[in-house]
Design an enzyme around this catalytic site. Structure first.
Site, PDB file in Angstrom:
ATOM      1  N   GLN A 109       0.842  -1.194   0.000  1.00 43.58           N
ATOM      2  CA  GLN A 109       0.000   0.000   0.000  1.00 43.58           C
ATOM      3  C   GLN A 109       0.885   1.255   0.000  1.00 43.58           C
ATOM      4  O   GLN A 109       0.376   2.358  -0.061  1.00 43.58           O
ATOM      5  CB  GLN A 109      -0.889   0.010   1.257  1.00 43.58           C
ATOM      6  N   ASN A 110       2.193   1.051   0.118  1.00 39.63           N
ATOM      7  CA  ASN A 110       3.100   2.193   0.239  1.00 39.63           C
ATOM      8  C   ASN A 110       3.529   2.708  -1.138  1.00 39.63           C
ATOM      9  O   ASN A 110       3.657   1.938  -2.082  1.00 39.63           O
ATOM     10  CB  ASN A 110       4.327   1.795   1.065  1.00 39.63           C
ATOM     11  N   ASP A 112       6.334   4.652  -1.542  1.00 40.02           N
ATOM     12  CA  ASP A 112       7.668   5.231  -1.359  1.00 40.02           C
ATOM     13  C   ASP A 112       8.800   4.484  -2.058  1.00 40.02           C
ATOM     14  O   ASP A 112       9.939   4.914  -2.018  1.00 40.02           O
ATOM     15  CB  ASP A 112       7.969   5.325   0.149  1.00 40.02           C
ATOM     16  N   HIS A 127      -1.464   1.088  -4.350  1.00 41.57           N
ATOM     17  CA  HIS A 127      -1.858   2.496  -4.166  1.00 41.57           C
ATOM     18  C   HIS A 127      -0.996   3.426  -5.015  1.00 41.57           C
ATOM     19  O   HIS A 127      -0.888   4.615  -4.734  1.00 41.57           O
ATOM     20  CB  HIS A 127      -1.789   2.898  -2.697  1.00 41.57           C
ATOM     21  N   CYS A 135       0.488  12.311 -17.173  1.00 38.09           N
ATOM     22  CA  CYS A 135      -0.290  13.426 -17.678  1.00 38.09           C
ATOM     23  C   CYS A 135      -1.760  13.009 -17.681  1.00 38.09           C
ATOM     24  O   CYS A 135      -2.106  11.967 -18.228  1.00 38.09           O
ATOM     25  CB  CYS A 135       0.170  13.766 -19.091  1.00 38.09           C
TER      26      CYS A 135
HETATM   27 ZN   LIG Z   1       0.383  15.302 -21.789  1.00 37.00          ZN
END
Ligand SMILES: [Zn+2]
Length: 258
Positions: A109-110, A112, A127, A135
């Protein structure tokens, strides 16, 4: 192991036996695996990161679209914490277990990337992750390297190299869907495993908290290592209410002796 109580030592031994006799083990990790590295649980209400902000006002997809500058201001604390953090013994222990074949998949779920930095290879980030930016207009994805540093150092908000729209870090925001392919792989791994180890998760955030149930329904063993109780304590083979950064290394050293 001498520093642990008798019941903890028994629990560790029992966990070692189960891991040793399992063929397909999956680990599910939550914020508790990263707190020994100094990273606060960004979904938790009492860690300080929410104090100044209402999460639904800044850390949701609509809030990001409406006011990306405010979103990035909120994210600065989180990104700085992650940038300064290093993997801890729990991350290294799990990477070692994968390397020697005791663990097949790490579901986390991390956001990092500390599992990968510790050496884990098969990591499913349900997650999302701070490792990439996407984008929201043209769906181009780029590595966050360079972009996040430029923001943290000079306040430069990252823009898409193709269409110049603001880039969004690929962590799953409030109200956002989980990354579909990763989520499917995680569900699949839980259905097929014969052992699930939950480490540093209180199993409170849905739908991830339901994954161990998928494993149990298919007859898998369950080992829980977490400071506080979870809704599945009563269903687990072993429950260790201990610090993951102490327990996981002791499990690893016992396993490597076995
Ligand atoms: Zn774009």
């Amino acid at each position: 192991m001498s520093e642990f109580s008798n019941s903890t030592r028994m629990g560790v031994r029992c966990a070692v036996e189960i891991i040793h006799s399992s063929q397909r083990s999956v680990v599910l990790t939550g914020a508790g695996v990263s707190t020994p590295s100094g990273i606060p649980d960004f979904r938790s209400t009492n860690t300080g990161i929410w104090e100044k902000y209402d999460p639904f006002e800044v850390a949701s997809l609509s809030a990001f679209r409406y006011n990306p500058t405010r979103f990035y201001e909120w994210m600065r604390t989180l990104a700085t914490g992650i940038q300064e953090a290093s993997p801890n013994p729990a991350h290294y222990g799990l990477a070692k277990l994968e390397e020697v074949g005791y663990i097949q998949t790490v579901i986390t779920q991390n956001i990092d990337r500390l599992h990968q930095r510790a050496g884990s290879k098969n990591v499913l980030e349900v997650h999302g992750s701070m490792g990439t930016l996407s984008c929201t207009r043209c769906y181009r994805t780029v590595s966050s390297q360079g972009y996040l540093e430029a923001y943290l150092l000079h306040g430069e908000i990252p823009y898409c190299p193709d269409c110049h729209n603001v880039l969004k870090p690929d962590l799953v925001l409030m109200g956002e869907q989980l990354p579909a392919k990763t989520w499917l792989k995680a569900q699949e791994a839980c259905k097929k495993c014969d052992l699930m180890i939950v480490a540093g998760s209180s199993l409170e955030v849905l739908p991830v908290a339901g994954l161990p149930m998928r494993a149990l329904e298919n007859g898998a063993h369950l080992i829980l290592i977490n400071h506080s109780t979870t809704y599945l304590d009563v269903r687990a083979d072993v429950v260790l209410h201990e610090d993951v950064a102490e327990i996981i290394p002791s499990i690893v050293s016992e396993l490597l002796k076995a």
